[in-house]
Design a protein around this motif. Structure first.
Motif, short mmCIF file in Angstrom:
data_model
loop_
_atom_site.label_atom_id
_atom_site.label_comp_id
_atom_site.label_asym_id
_atom_site.label_seq_id
_atom_site.Cartn_x
_atom_site.Cartn_y
_atom_site.Cartn_z
N PRO A 111 0.81 -1.22 0.00
CA PRO A 111 0.00 0.00 0.00
C PRO A 111 0.84 1.26 0.00
CG PRO A 111 -0.04 -1.04 2.17
CD PRO A 111 0.65 -2.00 1.24
N LEU A 112 0.37 2.26 -0.73
CA LEU A 112 0.91 3.61 -0.59
C LEU A 112 0.21 4.27 0.59
CD1 LEU A 112 0.97 4.77 -4.33
CD2 LEU A 112 2.85 3.86 -2.96
N LEU A 254 -9.36 14.79 -7.66
CA LEU A 254 -9.45 13.36 -7.40
C LEU A 254 -8.29 12.97 -6.50
CD1 LEU A 254 -10.72 10.57 -7.90
CD2 LEU A 254 -9.32 10.40 -9.99
N TRP A 255 -8.50 13.02 -5.20
CA TRP A 255 -7.46 12.66 -4.25
C TRP A 255 -7.57 11.18 -3.90
CZ3 TRP A 255 -4.50 16.42 -4.93
CH2 TRP A 255 -4.88 17.75 -4.83
N LEU A 256 -6.41 10.55 -3.73
CA LEU A 256 -6.38 9.14 -3.34
C LEU A 256 -6.75 9.01 -1.87
CD1 LEU A 256 -3.06 8.11 -5.12
CD2 LEU A 256 -5.41 7.75 -5.94
N LYS A 257 -7.54 7.97 -1.57
CA LYS A 257 -8.01 7.76 -0.20
C LYS A 257 -7.90 6.28 0.14
CE LYS A 257 -12.83 7.38 -1.68
NZ LYS A 257 -12.45 7.24 -3.10
N PRO A 258 -7.90 5.95 1.42
CA PRO A 258 -7.81 4.55 1.82
C PRO A 258 -8.89 3.70 1.14
CG PRO A 258 -7.50 5.95 3.72
CD PRO A 258 -7.90 6.86 2.58
N ARG A 273 0.70 -2.13 -9.39
CA ARG A 273 -0.58 -1.94 -8.71
C ARG A 273 -0.34 -1.74 -7.22
NH1 ARG A 273 -2.68 -6.48 -9.86
NH2 ARG A 273 -3.89 -5.84 -11.68
N ASN A 274 -1.02 -0.73 -6.66
CA ASN A 274 -0.93 -0.46 -5.22
C ASN A 274 -2.27 -0.02 -4.67
OD1 ASN A 274 1.82 0.60 -6.59
ND2 ASN A 274 2.27 -0.21 -4.54
N GLY A 275 -2.59 -0.48 -3.50
CA GLY A 275 -3.71 0.06 -2.76
C GLY A 275 -3.30 1.31 -2.01
N ILE A 276 -4.27 1.97 -1.39
CA ILE A 276 -4.00 3.17 -0.60
C ILE A 276 -4.45 2.91 0.84
CG2 ILE A 276 -4.41 5.64 -0.37
CD1 ILE A 276 -3.02 4.85 -2.99
N ALA A 277 -3.61 3.30 1.78
CA ALA A 277 -3.95 3.17 3.19
C ALA A 277 -3.51 4.44 3.91
CB ALA A 277 -3.25 1.95 3.81
N ASP A 278 -4.09 4.66 5.08
CA ASP A 278 -3.64 5.79 5.90
C ASP A 278 -2.38 5.44 6.65
OD1 ASP A 278 -5.23 8.03 5.48
OD2 ASP A 278 -6.82 7.32 6.82
N GLU A 279 -1.50 6.41 6.79
CA GLU A 279 -0.32 6.25 7.64
C GLU A 279 -0.78 5.98 9.07
OE1 GLU A 279 3.74 8.81 8.46
OE2 GLU A 279 1.85 9.87 8.16
#
Length: 281
Positions: A111-112, A254-258, A273-279
């Motif tokens: 994840p990013l 268009l902001w990336l979100k978890p 390919r990457n998902g998005i997660a919160d730090e």
């Protein structure tokens, strides 16, 4: 050839991708993929892998950034006319260069992380160039001789931090915000970059789509320019810029979100390919 860096028996390793498997050398004098490139030993390393008999399934293996430990990551800003126009920046005669730190990188499948201090997290699909033969003041007409290979890059941007000043560095270097992978495609397999298509998708929707011949400054010019102000060394990485369509310039943005998923695909190079997660708090 396709070379990959991954976790093997709990430790970083590198190998040769063939089909749906990674071939692993049982013993190797090379500590990592950067060391293979520094020794100009890609062909030798591939033979070691092919002769080992050890195969690891590619599916389910934890990958690492293609070059986890580059000496330099140089990034080119505003290198497609569509992106220059959407940002309102002036036409320039030389590439806009900024840097990334190695610990800001993530791997394919990892994840990013959207940092705690911002929600303005953006995508930037790009071609990454990995330097094979080092040099200084490299002439444009010899520049491609210095390329080891190519990969996909997502030069993720924390836009509000990028806009704090005219310097891009803070917004480009939060940990685990830039993705690099899935593997290195050696330069001998890519005869012509120009017709290759770069496509970025967010949750399956195409948000960037172009061919690499639309770069304002092509790879030889970028190598010529960068090698004039700093020596380029084996394993150094150049992210060559993103086309128009970034999230910051959409209405609404268009902001990336978890929970989101981002793909950067380049024909003949691969799909990152990457998902998005919160730090973590």
């Amino acid at each position: 050839m396709r070379l990959v860096t991954f976790l093997h028996q709990g430790r970083p390793a590198c190998g040769l991708v063939q089909g749906d498997a990674i071939l692993v050398a049982p013993s190797s004098p090379y500590a990592d993929l950067r060391a293979v490139i520094e020794a100009d030993a890609v062909a030798e390393f591939a033979r070691l892998c092919e002769g080992s008999g050890e195969r690891v399934p590619l599916e389910g293996t934890t990958l690492l950034p293609v070059i986890p430990n580059p000496g330099k990551i140089l990034c080119v800003g505003l290198n497609y006319e569509t992106h220059r126009r959407e940002t309102g920046r002036d036409v320039v005669e030389n590439p806009t260069i900024f840097t990334r730190f190695a610990d800001s990188q993530a791997a394919h499948g990892q994840p990013l992380l959207r940092p705690r201090v911002s929600t303005d997290f953006d995508f930037e699909g790009e071609l990454a160039v990995v330097i094979g033969k080092g040099g200084r003041y490299i002439a444009r007409d010899r520049a491609m001789e210095h390329v080891a290979g190519y990969s996909c890059y997502n030069d993720g941007s924390v836009r509000d931090w990028q806009r704090h000043t005219h310097q891009f560095t803070p917004g480009k270097n939060f940990p685990q915000t830039g993705a690099f992978g899935p593997f290195l495609v050696t330069a001998d397999e890519v005869t012509d970059l120009d017709p290759l298509r770069l496509t970025t998708r967010v949750n399956g929707q195409v948000v960037q789509d172009t061919t690499l011949d639309h770069m304002i400054f092509d790879v030889p010019r970028i190598i010529e320019y960068c090698s004039s102000f700093t020596p380029l060394n084996p394993g150094d990485v150049i992210a060559t810029g993103t086309p128009g369509g970034v999230g910051a310039k959409r209405q609404p943005p268009l902001w990336l979100k978890p929970g989101d998923s981002v793909e950067v695909e380049i024909t003949g190079i691969g799909l990152l390919r990457n998902g998005i997660a919160d730090e973590a708090a």
